[in-house]
Scaffold this active site. Structure first.
Site, short mmCIF file in Angstrom:
data_model
loop_
_atom_site.label_atom_id
_atom_site.label_comp_id
_atom_site.label_asym_id
_atom_site.label_seq_id
_atom_site.Cartn_x
_atom_site.Cartn_y
_atom_site.Cartn_z
N ASP A 221 0.86 -1.18 0.00
CA ASP A 221 0.00 0.00 0.00
C ASP A 221 0.90 1.23 0.00
O ASP A 221 2.03 1.16 -0.47
CB ASP A 221 -0.95 -0.03 1.21
CG ASP A 221 -2.28 0.65 0.91
OD1 ASP A 221 -2.27 1.85 0.61
OD2 ASP A 221 -3.33 -0.02 0.98
N ASP A 222 0.42 2.36 0.53
CA ASP A 222 1.24 3.57 0.52
C ASP A 222 2.56 3.36 1.25
O ASP A 222 2.58 2.78 2.34
CB ASP A 222 0.50 4.73 1.19
CG ASP A 222 -0.73 5.17 0.41
OD1 ASP A 222 -0.76 4.97 -0.81
OD2 ASP A 222 -1.65 5.73 1.04
N GLY A 243 4.55 -0.49 -4.08
CA GLY A 243 3.60 0.15 -3.17
C GLY A 243 2.70 1.09 -3.93
O GLY A 243 2.58 1.03 -5.15
N HIS A 244 2.07 2.00 -3.18
CA HIS A 244 1.13 2.95 -3.78
C HIS A 244 1.65 4.38 -3.73
O HIS A 244 0.89 5.32 -3.93
CB HIS A 244 -0.23 2.87 -3.08
CG HIS A 244 -0.94 1.57 -3.32
ND1 HIS A 244 -2.20 1.30 -2.81
CD2 HIS A 244 -0.58 0.45 -4.02
CE1 HIS A 244 -2.58 0.08 -3.17
NE2 HIS A 244 -1.61 -0.45 -3.91
N GLY A 245 2.94 4.55 -3.44
CA GLY A 245 3.53 5.87 -3.49
C GLY A 245 3.52 6.59 -2.15
O GLY A 245 3.32 5.98 -1.09
#
EC number: 3.2.1.67
Length: 401
Positions: A221-222, A243-245
């Site tokens: 995730d983030d 991940g999501h940044g």
């Protein structure tokens, strides 16, 4: 002569035994979990030993209490390192701390495995790791609101430092920072598979003066998520991916959510992630302010959405089309951002119709499509004409609100 040899041998043996005892004894103010019967085999439950060592350390009346987890593998969980304590606490963690396969959570604190709370001037250092053993629970984590334990939570920790430790395979968030002030995290390593759900690397809420630096994060995730009610958050030298940044949000879901201001993300490398740098608010939201953000000197590599503002966030897809986010975004600077986009649209600006984004600035942006090196495109909705400095590619066409 023969009678003297046994005496000398006995004396030497006694000397070595005494020396070993002296070496094994912990100095005053040092609380080694081995002294409290912890077992470093990775299988024996050492929760009681860790808790007893903490009780002794927290009750120490000297100026400094040092809590030691030496090399070795310790099955532990859960543990609450709760203050206040009269001494300044130093945690030297070199061992591997492993969660049991079936993890009982802390009483009245069901979302935590390892908890640090109500401490001032604390220092956590070492090359140790916290392995949440999350693989067994990820199939049950369907992003449906069910909450699983966080690996490490820092709650009401002020004027403190965390350095060098690792978080591995968390069941949900790796590190949660909640109601903290002037907390520095540096040289951390955070890892979980790209497919692990809701395993944010570092999540920050209701805090101020938080600094994250020189840290490697790869998760599901983030890498870093900055939630509501935060002021003065600095993220530098972070390597993110998968991940999501690095995200601000999602914001505005709850009535008590307060403003998020003064955010700096600088000198980061983001690779093979869903997003690069992102601001995300709920499409149906309570009012709040996002102001004074800088995203500077960032390298993107094969990132799906390198720069994205999304004020139309509605994951369930059931938000009325007539609603518009009440979160006001202003004074956001994107500068010196370069690299490749994994999709044709490298810059996405989907702002609120009722609260258009204002004061956006773009300087020296070079984002190419990874396919053939072509210049990518941009999308712009409800943005007051931004400031453009130097070359900005892809070009923006945001002429109105």
């Amino acid at each position: 002569m023969n009678s003297i040899v046994p005496k000398i041998t006995s004396i030497l043996l006694f000397f070595f035994i005494i020396s070993d005892v002296v070496r094994a004894a912990s100095p005053p103010g040092t609380f080694n979990v081995f002294d409290f019967k912890a077992v470093a085999d990775g299988k024996t439950d050492s929760t009681a030993a860790f808790a007893d060592a903490w009780s002794a350390a927290c009750n120490h009346t000297g100026p400094t209490a040092t809590y030691v987890v030496p090399s070795g593998s310790f099955m532990v969980g859960p543990v609450d390192f709760a203050g206040p304590c009269p001494a300044k606490l130093v945690f030297n963690i070199d061992g591997k701390i492993i969660a049991p396969a079936v993890l009982k959570t802390l009483p009245k604190k069901p979302n935590n495995w390892i908890m640090f709370e109500r401490l001032v001037g604390m220092s956590v250092t070492g090359k140790g790791s916290f392995n949440g053993m999350g693989a067994g629970t990820w199939p049950s984590n369907k992003r449906n609101g069910k909450v699983f334990p966080t690996n490490i939570q820092f709650s009401n920790i002020n004027d403190s430092t965390v350095e060098g430790i690792s978080s591995i395979d968390s069941r949900m968030f790796h590190i949660m920072i909640y109601k903290c002030s002037n907390l520095k995290l540096t040289k951390l390593t955070i890892t979980a598979p790209e497919t692990s759900p809701n395993t944010d690397g570092i999540h920050i809420g209701l805090s101020n003066g938080i600094t994250i630096s020189d840290t490697d994060i790869g998760t599901g995730d983030d890498c870093v998520s900055i939630g509501p009610t935060n002021v003065g958050i600095t993220v530098t030298g972070v390597k993110c991916g998968p991940g999501h940044g690095i995200s601000v949000g999602s914001l505005g879901k709850f009535k008590d959510d307060k403003d998020v201001t003064d955010i700096l993300v600088k000198t980061c490398k983001i690779s093979k992630t869903m997003n690069g740098v992102r601001i995300k608010t709920w499409s149906k939201s309570f009012p709040m302010i996002c102001k004074n953000y800088t995203f500077d000197d960032i390298i993107m590599s094969d990132v799906e959405n390198p720069i994205i503002i999304n004020q139309q966030y509605c994951p369930a897809g059931n938000c009325p089309k007539s609603v518009s986010s009440n979160v006001k975004i202003s004074d956001v600077k994107f500068s010196n951002i370069r690299g490749t986009s994994a999709t044709p649209v490298a810059i996405t600006l989907l702002c609120s119709k009722s609260n258009p984004c204002t004061g956006l600035s773009f300087e020296k942006i070079q984002l190419k499509n990874k396919v053939g090196g072509a210049v990518s495109n941009s999308t712009c909705e409800n943005v007051v004409k931004p400031t453009i400095i130097g070359v900005v590619k892809p070009a923006l066409n945001c002429s109105t609100a």
